[in-house]
Write a protein that holds these residues in place. Structure first.
Motif, PDB file in Angstrom:
ATOM      1  N   GLU A 144      10.017   2.479  -1.072  1.00 36.12           N
ATOM      2  CA  GLU A 144       8.640   1.965  -1.045  1.00 36.12           C
ATOM      3  C   GLU A 144       7.767   2.794  -0.109  1.00 36.12           C
ATOM      4  N   ARG A 157       4.568   4.932  -1.229  1.00 35.45           N
ATOM      5  CA  ARG A 157       3.235   4.555  -0.733  1.00 35.45           C
ATOM      6  C   ARG A 157       2.585   5.664   0.096  1.00 35.45           C
ATOM      7  N   HIS A 185      -0.251   8.791  -6.920  1.00 29.87           N
ATOM      8  CA  HIS A 185      -0.803   7.493  -7.336  1.00 29.87           C
ATOM      9  C   HIS A 185      -2.236   7.265  -6.863  1.00 29.87           C
ATOM     10  N   ASN A 221      -3.502   6.099  -4.328  1.00 25.68           N
ATOM     11  CA  ASN A 221      -3.680   4.787  -3.696  1.00 25.68           C
ATOM     12  C   ASN A 221      -4.188   3.721  -4.653  1.00 25.68           C
ATOM     13  N   ASP A 222      -3.848   3.880  -5.915  1.00 23.05           N
ATOM     14  CA  ASP A 222      -4.196   2.883  -6.931  1.00 23.05           C
ATOM     15  C   ASP A 222      -3.141   1.782  -6.882  1.00 23.05           C
ATOM     16  N   PRO A 223      -3.502   0.572  -6.463  1.00 20.53           N
ATOM     17  CA  PRO A 223      -2.508  -0.506  -6.316  1.00 20.53           C
ATOM     18  C   PRO A 223      -1.730  -0.798  -7.592  1.00 20.53           C
ATOM     19  N   GLN A 224      -2.361  -0.671  -8.753  1.00 24.22           N
ATOM     20  CA  GLN A 224      -1.653  -0.944 -10.005  1.00 24.22           C
ATOM     21  C   GLN A 224      -0.588   0.115 -10.285  1.00 24.22           C
ATOM     22  N   ARG A 225      -0.903   1.368 -10.015  1.00 25.86           N
ATOM     23  CA  ARG A 225       0.086   2.431 -10.211  1.00 25.86           C
ATOM     24  C   ARG A 225       1.254   2.263  -9.249  1.00 25.86           C
ATOM     25  N   VAL A 226       0.935   1.950  -7.993  1.00 28.36           N
ATOM     26  CA  VAL A 226       1.990   1.756  -6.996  1.00 28.36           C
ATOM     27  C   VAL A 226       2.877   0.589  -7.406  1.00 28.36           C
ATOM     28  N   SER A 227       2.276  -0.523  -7.809  1.00 30.16           N
ATOM     29  CA  SER A 227       3.054  -1.705  -8.215  1.00 30.16           C
ATOM     30  C   SER A 227       3.941  -1.403  -9.413  1.00 30.16           C
TER      31      SER A 227
END
Length: 161
Positions: free
Chosen positions: A23, A27, A34, A36-42
């Motif tokens: 993780e 991150r 990514h 810092n795109d939360p959807q891509r990270v998730s």
């Protein structure tokens, strides 16, 4: 002088720390990929949960290793007996200090013992230069996977050694 990096097989009790290393590496170390795109990270992390890691650790067709500096885990890697490097993640503060190379050398050794002659992996843009330095070459054009650009790479082992 820094202690040498040691590699060992991952244990079932390591699934939590492996998940945390992955993780953090994603991150922080893969922010370029990514953005810092939360959807891509998730989406990326959803495939790498502690439960999934536990399943891989129990699968005899998979090998997961851990890089240690002293007794501190600093990186993790995984190979499948079919000749695929599934992942190699290092804590960002340990980038370019030998942990990734040590993990990959150990994964390659495990694959060679199983008679694998060609190794494949999918690299992010962040990892491409690292894998090229290890002798990997692009095998296809970049592709999108979970909103990330990846590049299939391959390496053949020298059979004359």
């Amino acid at each position: 002088m820094e202690a040498p990096i040691c590699i060992r097989s991952a244990l079932p009790a390591d699934s939590g720390i492996i998940s945390r290393i992955i993780e953090r590496s994603i991150r922080v170390g893969c922010a370029f990929d990514h953005r810092n795109d939360p959807q891509r990270v998730s989406a990326w992390l959803a495939q790498l949960s502690a439960e999934q890691i536990s399943a891989w650790l129990a699968n005899p067709q998979c090998y997961v290793n851990v890089a240690l500096l002293g007794d501190k885990p600093v990186g993790v890697g995984m190979a499948a007996a079919c000749g695929e490097i599934t992942f190699c993640y290092v804590q960002p503060e340990w980038f370019r200090r030998g942990a990734g190379r040590a993990l990959m050398n150990d994964l390659h050794g495990w694959l060679r013992i199983r008679g694998v002659l060609h190794v494949n992996l999918n690299s992010t843009r962040t990892g491409q230069a690292f894998y090229r330095r290890l002798g990997y070459r692009e095998s296809t054009q970049p592709a999108a996977r979970d909103g990330l650009q990846t590049l299939a790479m391959t390496q053949s082992f020298d059979t004359s050694a």
